[in-house]
Design a protein around this motif. Structure first.
Motif, PDB file in Angstrom:
ATOM      1  N   TYR A 107       0.686  -1.323  -0.034  1.00 29.59           N
ATOM      2  CA  TYR A 107       0.060   0.180  -0.062  1.00 29.59           C
ATOM      3  C   TYR A 107       0.755   1.197   0.143  1.00 29.59           C
ATOM      4  CZ  TYR A 107      -3.210   3.620   1.702  1.00 29.59           C
ATOM      5  OH  TYR A 107      -4.200   4.622   1.764  1.00 29.59           O
ATOM      6  N   VAL A 108       0.664   2.115  -1.009  1.00 29.28           N
ATOM      7  CA  VAL A 108       1.477   3.445  -0.862  1.00 29.28           C
ATOM      8  C   VAL A 108       0.305   4.478  -0.780  1.00 29.28           C
ATOM      9  CG1 VAL A 108       2.824   4.782  -2.451  1.00 29.28           C
ATOM     10  CG2 VAL A 108       2.912   2.431  -2.588  1.00 29.28           C
ATOM     11  N   LYS A 109       0.561   5.177   0.341  1.00 29.92           N
ATOM     12  CA  LYS A 109      -0.417   6.396   0.726  1.00 29.92           C
ATOM     13  C   LYS A 109      -0.678   7.165  -0.468  1.00 29.92           C
ATOM     14  CE  LYS A 109      -1.126   9.821   4.220  1.00 29.92           C
ATOM     15  NZ  LYS A 109      -0.551  10.477   5.258  1.00 29.92           N
ATOM     16  N   PHE A 110       0.548   7.749  -1.039  1.00 27.18           N
ATOM     17  CA  PHE A 110       0.188   9.005  -1.847  1.00 27.18           C
ATOM     18  C   PHE A 110      -0.499   8.303  -3.347  1.00 27.18           C
ATOM     19  CE2 PHE A 110       2.982  10.810   1.020  1.00 27.18           C
ATOM     20  CZ  PHE A 110       2.413  11.827   1.746  1.00 27.18           C
ATOM     21  N   HIS A 111      -0.110   7.251  -3.532  1.00 25.62           N
ATOM     22  CA  HIS A 111      -0.734   6.691  -4.777  1.00 25.62           C
ATOM     23  C   HIS A 111      -2.053   6.043  -4.744  1.00 25.62           C
ATOM     24  CE1 HIS A 111      -1.261   3.508  -8.131  1.00 25.62           C
ATOM     25  NE2 HIS A 111      -0.721   4.409  -8.788  1.00 25.62           N
ATOM     26  N   THR A 116      -5.597  12.135  -0.833  1.00 28.18           N
ATOM     27  CA  THR A 116      -4.435  12.667  -0.700  1.00 28.18           C
ATOM     28  C   THR A 116      -3.771  13.279  -1.741  1.00 28.18           C
ATOM     29  OG1 THR A 116      -3.067  10.847  -1.108  1.00 28.18           O
ATOM     30  CG2 THR A 116      -3.331  11.284   1.280  1.00 28.18           C
ATOM     31  N   TYR A 117      -4.409  12.998  -3.303  1.00 28.06           N
ATOM     32  CA  TYR A 117      -4.250  13.722  -4.391  1.00 28.06           C
ATOM     33  C   TYR A 117      -4.387  15.414  -4.378  1.00 28.06           C
ATOM     34  CZ  TYR A 117      -4.667   9.210  -6.826  1.00 28.06           C
ATOM     35  OH  TYR A 117      -4.538   8.224  -7.043  1.00 28.06           O
TER      36      TYR A 117
END
Length: 157
Positions: A107-111, A116-117
């Motif tokens: 899991y990648v938070k910013f992706h 978070t965009y």
């Protein structure tokens, strides 16, 4: 001979594994996968033995093994493991087929988290499929001068 039918379908499922077309013959790498996925490889029957059994069973000069040659290989494997051919066939019949092992991405938070965009991406970004025109509105195909400047662009600046 119900086992032979199940063995045939197992043979064909491994023969066609990873290809888009039906294969009627088994390659050496897929024979090795069959033996490892079905739990045949152990201390008595190693990966080296798998390659040797494949080489002994197939026709000389051929790179692939047919189903009758596969049945011959099963006899050699049973002899090497010290079990009966029927026990080996029942073990293969209980197998489910080729196993695929794949990694799952972290899991990648910013992706992965769209909350978070930022910037253009937060609003959905530019699109040409929202029903507001077609490709002709995205490109200016009008005549241009020697420098590539169109009349509409020259008048807007």
């Amino acid at each position: 001979m119900a086992q032979g039918g199940d063995l045939k379908s197992l043979f064909l499922s491994f023969a066609g594994y990873g290809t888009r077309q039906d294969q009627q013959e088994l390659e050496g790498s897929k024979f090795k996968k069959l033996c490892s996925d079905c739990g045949l490889v152990d201390k008595k029957f190693t990966v080296t033995d798998v390659d040797l059994m494949f080489a002994k069973s197939k026709t000389k000069g051929s790179q692939k093994m047919t189903f009758p040659e596969f049945e011959k290989a099963l006899e050699l494997i049973a002899e090497k493991k010290g079990i009966s051919v029927d026990d080996l066939k029942s073990k293969l019949n209980s197998a489910s087929g080729p196993k695929t092992q794949a990694t799952t991405p972290d899991y990648v938070k910013f992706h992965d988290d769209k909350s978070t965009y930022t910037g253009v991406y937060a609003n959905g970004g530019p699109t040409n499929v929202d029903g507001k025109g077609d490709l002709s509105e995205l490109c200016d195909r009008s005549d241009a001068n020697v420098r590539g400047v169109t009349e509409k662009f020259a008048n807007s600046h």
